[in-house]
Structures are given as structure tokens and as C-alpha cells.
Motif scaffolding. Structure first.
Motif, PDB file in Angstrom:
ATOM      1  N   ARG A  70       3.180  -1.887  -7.550  1.00 22.05           N
ATOM      2  CA  ARG A  70       2.526  -0.712  -6.994  1.00 22.05           C
ATOM      3  C   ARG A  70       3.253  -0.300  -5.719  1.00 22.05           C
ATOM      4  O   ARG A  70       3.966  -1.102  -5.107  1.00 22.05           O
ATOM      5  CB  ARG A  70       1.051  -0.961  -6.696  1.00 22.05           C
ATOM      6  CG  ARG A  70       0.745  -2.051  -5.678  1.00 22.05           C
ATOM      7  CD  ARG A  70      -0.563  -1.779  -4.929  1.00 22.05           C
ATOM      8  NE  ARG A  70      -0.434  -0.649  -4.038  1.00 22.05           N
ATOM      9  CZ  ARG A  70      -1.398   0.231  -3.797  1.00 22.05           C
ATOM     10  NH1 ARG A  70      -2.573   0.104  -4.361  1.00 22.05           N
ATOM     11  NH2 ARG A  70      -1.189   1.242  -2.961  1.00 22.05           N
ATOM     12  N   LYS A  83       0.157   9.440   0.138  1.00 20.90           N
ATOM     13  CA  LYS A  83      -0.977   8.629   0.572  1.00 20.90           C
ATOM     14  C   LYS A  83      -2.179   9.468   0.981  1.00 20.90           C
ATOM     15  O   LYS A  83      -2.056  10.342   1.857  1.00 20.90           O
ATOM     16  CB  LYS A  83      -0.558   7.763   1.783  1.00 20.90           C
ATOM     17  CG  LYS A  83       0.511   6.736   1.498  1.00 20.90           C
ATOM     18  CD  LYS A  83       0.124   5.744   0.411  1.00 20.90           C
ATOM     19  CE  LYS A  83      -1.147   4.987   0.684  1.00 20.90           C
ATOM     20  NZ  LYS A  83      -1.507   4.117  -0.487  1.00 20.90           N
ATOM     21  N   PRO A  84      -3.342   9.200   0.384  1.00 19.98           N
ATOM     22  CA  PRO A  84      -4.555   9.932   0.764  1.00 19.98           C
ATOM     23  C   PRO A  84      -5.204   9.265   1.985  1.00 19.98           C
ATOM     24  O   PRO A  84      -6.091   8.435   1.856  1.00 19.98           O
ATOM     25  CB  PRO A  84      -5.440   9.752  -0.482  1.00 19.98           C
ATOM     26  CG  PRO A  84      -5.004   8.419  -1.058  1.00 19.98           C
ATOM     27  CD  PRO A  84      -3.597   8.175  -0.634  1.00 19.98           C
ATOM     28  N   GLN A 106      -1.112   6.742 -10.894  1.00 21.26           N
ATOM     29  CA  GLN A 106      -2.421   6.408 -10.333  1.00 21.26           C
ATOM     30  C   GLN A 106      -3.164   7.649  -9.856  1.00 21.26           C
ATOM     31  O   GLN A 106      -2.602   8.501  -9.185  1.00 21.26           O
ATOM     32  CB  GLN A 106      -2.199   5.445  -9.154  1.00 21.26           C
ATOM     33  CG  GLN A 106      -3.458   5.062  -8.406  1.00 21.26           C
ATOM     34  CD  GLN A 106      -3.181   3.967  -7.375  1.00 21.26           C
ATOM     35  OE1 GLN A 106      -2.417   3.037  -7.639  1.00 21.26           O
ATOM     36  NE2 GLN A 106      -3.786   4.065  -6.221  1.00 21.26           N
ATOM     37  N   GLU A 119       0.721   6.703  -6.910  1.00 25.78           N
ATOM     38  CA  GLU A 119      -0.347   7.719  -6.945  1.00 25.78           C
ATOM     39  C   GLU A 119       0.170   9.154  -6.912  1.00 25.78           C
ATOM     40  O   GLU A 119       1.157   9.451  -6.251  1.00 25.78           O
ATOM     41  CB  GLU A 119      -1.274   7.485  -5.733  1.00 25.78           C
ATOM     42  CG  GLU A 119      -2.356   8.539  -5.600  1.00 25.78           C
ATOM     43  CD  GLU A 119      -3.515   8.140  -4.701  1.00 25.78           C
ATOM     44  OE1 GLU A 119      -3.566   6.984  -4.223  1.00 25.78           O
ATOM     45  OE2 GLU A 119      -4.391   9.007  -4.478  1.00 25.78           O
ATOM     46  N   GLY A 132      -6.149   8.254  -7.406  1.00 22.88           N
ATOM     47  CA  GLY A 132      -6.877   7.502  -6.383  1.00 22.88           C
ATOM     48  C   GLY A 132      -8.364   7.774  -6.427  1.00 22.88           C
ATOM     49  O   GLY A 132      -8.827   8.739  -7.046  1.00 22.88           O
ATOM     50  N   ALA A 133      -9.114   6.904  -5.730  1.00 20.08           N
ATOM     51  CA  ALA A 133     -10.572   7.000  -5.714  1.00 20.08           C
ATOM     52  C   ALA A 133     -11.045   8.388  -5.279  1.00 20.08           C
ATOM     53  O   ALA A 133     -11.993   8.940  -5.839  1.00 20.08           O
ATOM     54  CB  ALA A 133     -11.128   5.933  -4.785  1.00 20.08           C
ATOM     55  N   ARG A 134     -10.366   8.951  -4.293  1.00 25.88           N
ATOM     56  CA  ARG A 134     -10.795  10.257  -3.766  1.00 25.88           C
ATOM     57  C   ARG A 134     -10.614  11.382  -4.783  1.00 25.88           C
ATOM     58  O   ARG A 134     -11.221  12.438  -4.662  1.00 25.88           O
ATOM     59  CB  ARG A 134     -10.013  10.579  -2.489  1.00 25.88           C
ATOM     60  CG  ARG A 134     -10.400   9.684  -1.328  1.00 25.88           C
ATOM     61  CD  ARG A 134      -9.304   9.615  -0.280  1.00 25.88           C
ATOM     62  NE  ARG A 134      -9.587   8.568   0.690  1.00 25.88           N
ATOM     63  CZ  ARG A 134      -9.358   7.272   0.467  1.00 25.88           C
ATOM     64  NH1 ARG A 134      -8.869   6.859  -0.678  1.00 25.88           N
ATOM     65  NH2 ARG A 134      -9.646   6.372   1.386  1.00 25.88           N
ATOM     66  N   HIS A 142      -8.559  -3.102  -1.813  1.00 26.47           N
ATOM     67  CA  HIS A 142      -9.447  -2.054  -1.286  1.00 26.47           C
ATOM     68  C   HIS A 142     -10.910  -2.452  -1.463  1.00 26.47           C
ATOM     69  O   HIS A 142     -11.762  -2.027  -0.694  1.00 26.47           O
ATOM     70  CB  HIS A 142      -9.159  -0.713  -1.969  1.00 26.47           C
ATOM     71  CG  HIS A 142      -7.793  -0.187  -1.632  1.00 26.47           C
ATOM     72  ND1 HIS A 142      -6.685  -0.530  -2.364  1.00 26.47           N
ATOM     73  CD2 HIS A 142      -7.356   0.596  -0.622  1.00 26.47           C
ATOM     74  CE1 HIS A 142      -5.613   0.043  -1.821  1.00 26.47           C
ATOM     75  NE2 HIS A 142      -5.985   0.729  -0.757  1.00 26.47           N
ATOM     76  N   ASP A 197      -9.191  -3.956  -8.221  1.00 24.39           N
ATOM     77  CA  ASP A 197      -8.400  -3.908  -6.983  1.00 24.39           C
ATOM     78  C   ASP A 197      -9.196  -4.621  -5.890  1.00 24.39           C
ATOM     79  O   ASP A 197     -10.062  -4.032  -5.245  1.00 24.39           O
ATOM     80  CB  ASP A 197      -8.165  -2.434  -6.616  1.00 24.39           C
ATOM     81  CG  ASP A 197      -7.532  -2.243  -5.240  1.00 24.39           C
ATOM     82  OD1 ASP A 197      -7.389  -3.231  -4.485  1.00 24.39           O
ATOM     83  OD2 ASP A 197      -7.191  -1.095  -4.915  1.00 24.39           O
ATOM     84  N   CYS A 223       0.872  -1.181   0.000  1.00 28.42           N
ATOM     85  CA  CYS A 223       0.000   0.000   0.000  1.00 28.42           C
ATOM     86  C   CYS A 223       0.903   1.224   0.000  1.00 28.42           C
ATOM     87  O   CYS A 223       0.826   2.048  -0.893  1.00 28.42           O
ATOM     88  CB  CYS A 223      -0.899  -0.024   1.242  1.00 28.42           C
ATOM     89  SG  CYS A 223      -1.957   1.423   1.357  1.00 28.42           S
ATOM     90  N   LYS A 274      -8.745   5.301 -10.775  1.00 24.47           N
ATOM     91  CA  LYS A 274      -9.571   4.485  -9.886  1.00 24.47           C
ATOM     92  C   LYS A 274     -10.964   5.102  -9.737  1.00 24.47           C
ATOM     93  O   LYS A 274     -11.110   6.333  -9.718  1.00 24.47           O
ATOM     94  CB  LYS A 274      -8.887   4.330  -8.522  1.00 24.47           C
ATOM     95  CG  LYS A 274      -7.554   3.575  -8.632  1.00 24.47           C
ATOM     96  CD  LYS A 274      -6.943   3.249  -7.294  1.00 24.47           C
ATOM     97  CE  LYS A 274      -7.391   1.898  -6.797  1.00 24.47           C
ATOM     98  NZ  LYS A 274      -6.686   1.521  -5.539  1.00 24.47           N
ATOM     99  N   ARG A 296     -12.451  -0.425  -7.625  1.00 21.05           N
ATOM    100  CA  ARG A 296     -11.849  -0.670  -6.315  1.00 21.05           C
ATOM    101  C   ARG A 296     -12.885  -0.710  -5.183  1.00 21.05           C
ATOM    102  O   ARG A 296     -12.553  -0.583  -4.016  1.00 21.05           O
ATOM    103  CB  ARG A 296     -10.750   0.352  -6.035  1.00 21.05           C
ATOM    104  CG  ARG A 296     -11.136   1.754  -6.293  1.00 21.05           C
ATOM    105  CD  ARG A 296     -11.997   2.404  -5.235  1.00 21.05           C
ATOM    106  NE  ARG A 296     -11.259   2.673  -4.013  1.00 21.05           N
ATOM    107  CZ  ARG A 296     -11.818   2.716  -2.800  1.00 21.05           C
ATOM    108  NH1 ARG A 296     -13.129   2.530  -2.647  1.00 21.05           N
ATOM    109  NH2 ARG A 296     -11.095   2.971  -1.733  1.00 21.05           N
ATOM    110  N   GLU A 310      -2.461  -5.567  -3.005  1.00 17.32           N
ATOM    111  CA  GLU A 310      -1.508  -5.128  -1.979  1.00 17.32           C
ATOM    112  C   GLU A 310      -0.813  -6.326  -1.337  1.00 17.32           C
ATOM    113  O   GLU A 310      -1.472  -7.290  -0.915  1.00 17.32           O
ATOM    114  CB  GLU A 310      -2.214  -4.258  -0.939  1.00 17.32           C
ATOM    115  CG  GLU A 310      -2.586  -2.908  -1.550  1.00 17.32           C
ATOM    116  CD  GLU A 310      -3.140  -1.871  -0.602  1.00 17.32           C
ATOM    117  OE1 GLU A 310      -3.194  -0.691  -0.990  1.00 17.32           O
ATOM    118  OE2 GLU A 310      -3.548  -2.235   0.528  1.00 17.32           O
TER     119      GLU A 310
HETATM  120  C1  PEP Z   1      -4.349   2.808  -2.955  1.00 17.57           C
HETATM  121  O1  PEP Z   1      -4.381   2.185  -4.039  1.00 17.57           O
HETATM  122  O2  PEP Z   1      -3.421   2.721  -2.155  1.00 17.57           O
HETATM  123  C2  PEP Z   1      -5.491   3.652  -2.588  1.00 17.57           C
HETATM  124  C3  PEP Z   1      -5.375   4.636  -1.707  1.00 17.57           C
HETATM  125  O3  PEP Z   1      -6.615   3.289  -3.212  1.00 17.57           O
HETATM  126  P1  PEP Z   1      -8.022   4.045  -3.371  1.00 17.57           P
HETATM  127  O4  PEP Z   1      -7.693   5.372  -3.967  1.00 17.57           O
HETATM  128  O5  PEP Z   1      -8.771   3.132  -4.271  1.00 17.57           O
HETATM  129  O6  PEP Z   1      -8.620   4.141  -1.998  1.00 17.57           O
END
Ligand code: PEP
Ligand code: MN
Length: 338
Positions: A126, A131-132, A182, A164, A184-186, A272, A269, A102, A207, A237, A298
Motif C-alpha cells: 500500500r 491523501k484525504p 482504494q 487511493e 477511502g473511508a471518506r 486506522h 485495517d 500511509c 473502505k 477500518r 501501515e
Molecule cells: C488510508 O488508508 O491511508 C486512509 C486514508 O484510510 P481511511 O480512508 O480508512 O481513513
């Protein structure tokens, strides 16, 4: 709308259509196939009357697209798009497994994962450097130091890197290290970030946001495509539902749905998507059976000590098991795992 030229249309005929589209105040996106040229009209084409283009010489047809996305649609490109990630082709016959931690934590952790996943047959690793995290008190990633460790791992193992980017101001830096960037989902809805990524010459892994509809997901891809980056890979994801047993609900329906509506590759994915390591292998099998072009998994040498997402991380041994179990599934659906 999409303008399909007749096979005998000359370059001059195509140019005439392109100029007409521009005179009408819209943008044209030309796609040259082996047999014919297809032109996507970009912008609010409701102002255009069909015949304004349909009656030009050697125009075969003008197809109104009711869907809000155009360049991402199957109508625009009927054949599957294959995205080249540093020589690894995503979207073709091969099911591409991307695996790694991760978060990038330190050199030892990263090299242990890299060695393990490479030995299991992986070519794309990956690892998050930015990191979000939900909590501001949680580990936020090593930033550029993490990118440097990823670059070192690539140099030593030959693994390509997916990582990401969270902010437009970091796009150039991340693009300097990553083979696949990448979103991310957010950030799927962060149109400013998407616009910046449309301008880089690196493929993007987009994502799905946990509350995004299929239309919204493809519209985010459209930001990248219309801005000039054709190298887009989608990633399911998991979405938010009332289900609380798993971290998210992995929406595998979207895999065949995307395949019908779009030419873009889609990977899954399951880490997640489930949040539980014991569900990752079964859902990986299911994803491939549903037609996914790859997986994002992961893996951590010691999940109990992971800085983030330890509960969903596979140990190297479990990851080897995953690779073993997905092979016959891939074969059954006419695919291969490298
Ligand atoms: C990730 O891939 O580490 C991640 C934070 O994923 P997601 O944006 O899908 O939550
Ligand atoms: Mn994670």
C-alpha cells in the motif's frame, strides 16, 4: 429479485427471461454457474409480479430480495468471490497481507518499506499518493509523482500496488499505475466516484465509511457491481463511537456478518482501526480469527518522522513480528499466510 433457472434450461429459455425483464423496463444481470444460470433483476422490481417471471419455461424459482443490495448478496452468489489482484488472489484460502506506508514520501522511504515488507512475505504494497487529510495544512500526498514512485517500486520488487483515488477526474491516471484502487473511508458515499470506478477493469478496495451501516457499505459495493466491476474487496477500518482511547473502534463484528450476507471478500485495517501501533498486532490476530481475508497495515522505516499517521505505523521489525504472530492464527482457522 433473483431468477434461478433450472439446470436443464437452454440458452433460449434464459434469453426469454432476459427479454421479459427488459420489456418490464428493468435491467438483467446474468451469472453463468457450472450447473445453472442465475439472473439478477436490477432496478425497482416492486412493479414486477412474481409470476410474470416464475411461469416462464424452466424457471426454477424467483426469489424476492428484501435486502436493498442484490449483486453483493449471498443469495445472488452463494460461493465466495475471489478477486485477482495482479495474480494475488484475495478471498480464497490465503490471508493476504497488504502493507506499506500511509503516504509515499520519497524514493528512499518507499524502497526501504518495500524491501522490508517483501522480505516479510508480502506481495501487495500500500502507499497513498493522493491523501484525504483532515487539515488542509497537512501533507496532501505527492500525487502522480507518488504513483510513479510506486510503479518504480513494483518494477524493482515485483510487489503489486494498492493506492487511493479521491476524485473521478484522477481515476484513469490512478488506474494506469495501481493493481488495486482504494476508495477511502471518506469517499465510500461518493457515488459519482464509485460509478467511474465501476467502468475500469481494475479491482477496487472499498473502505467502510466511519459512520456507515452494513447496509450502506454493501450498497456502495453494489454501485461498483451493478456498474460492471465485479472485482470488489471490502475493508473494515474502524467506526466512530464514544471511545476516544483509540482513533476509531474496529468493528470486527462486521467480518462474520459480511461473510453471512455477502460473497465479497473483506479485509481489515487495524492501523486506522486503532490509531495506535501497539494495538495493531493484537487486532490483526483478532481480525484473522474472525475470518478476515486479509489485512491492510501501515509500515514506516521511521514512524517518528512519518509525514502522516506515524503513531499507528509499525516499524519493519514490528511488522515481521506481526507476520510471525498471525501465521498460527491463520492455521487455526483453516487459512494460510503466504
Ligand atoms: C488510508 O488508508 O491511508 C486512509 C486514508 O484510510 P481511511 O480512508 O480508512 O481513513
Ligand atoms: Mn493512513
Amino acid at each position: 429479485m433473483i431468477v434461478v433457472m433450472e439446470p436443464r434450461a437452454t440458452d433460449e429459455d434464459v434469453q426469454r427471461v432476459l427479454s421479459r425483464i427488459e420489456e418490464l423496463g428493468l435491467k438483467a444481470h446474468r451469472s453463468q454457474g457450472v450447473e445453472r444460470t442465475i439472473i439478477g433483476v436490477i432496478g425497482d422490481d416492486r412493479i414486477v409480479k412474481r409470476e410474470q417471471l416464475a411461469l416462464l419455461p424452466h424457471v426454477e424459482s424467483v426469489i424476492p430480495i428484501l435486502k436493498p443490495y442484490k449483486l453483493a448478496s449471498r443469495e445472488f452468489r452463494s460461493r465466495d468471490s475471489v478477486v485477482d489482484v495482479g495474480g494475488v488472489r484475495v478471498g480464497g484460502k490465503e490471508v493476504v497481507v497488504m502493507a506499506g506506508p500511509c503516504s509515499v514520501e520519497n524514493e528512499e522511504q518507499l524502497m526501504r518499506v518495500a524491501t522490508a515488507v517483501r522480505a516479510a512475505g508480502v506481495r501487495l504494497m500500500r502507499g497513498g499518493a493522493y491523501k484525504p487529510r483532515t487539515s488542509p495544512y497537512s501533507f496532501q500526498g505527492l500525487g502522480e509523482d507518488g504513483l510513479k514512485l510506486l510503479a518504480k517500486a513494483r518494477k524493482e520488487t515485483g510487489l503489486r500496488i494498492v493506492t487511493e483515488v479521491m476524485e473521478s477526474c484522477d481515476v484513469e491516471t490512478v488506474a494506469g499505475y495501481a493493481d488495486l484502487i482504494q476508495v477511502g473511508a471518506r469517499n465510500m458515499h461518493n457515488t459519482k466516484l464509485l460509478r467511474s470506478l465501476a467502468k475500469v477493469q481494475k479491482p477496487v478496495l472499498l473502505k467502510r465509511n466511519f459512520a456507515a451501516t452494513l447496509n450502506e457499505f454493501l450498497m456502495s459495493a453494489e454501485y461498483l457491481l451493478s456498474g460492471g466491476n465485479e472485482h470488489v474487496i471490502l475493508c473494515e477500518r474502524g467506526i466512530r463511537t464514544f471511545v476516544d482511547y483509540t482513533r476509531n473502534t474496529l468493528d470486527l463484528n462486521i467480518v462474520p456478518a459480511v461473510k453471512q450476507l455477502s460473497h465479497l471478500p473483506i479485509i481489515v485495517d487495524p492501523s486506522h482501526g486503532t490509531g495506535r501501533h501497539e494495538l495493531v498486532i493484537p487486532m490483526s490476530r483478532a481480525a484473522i480469527a474472525a475470518g478476515a481475508d486479509g489485512l491492510l497495515v501501515e509500515v514506516h522505516p521511521n514512524p517518528a518522522e512519518a509525514y502522516s499517521d506515524g503513531e499507528q505505523a509499525l516499524t519493519p521489525a514490528l511488522f515481521r513480528q506481526l507476520m510471525k504472530e498471525i501465521r498460527p492464527i491463520a492455521t487455526a482457522v483453516g487459512r494460510v499466510v503466504a
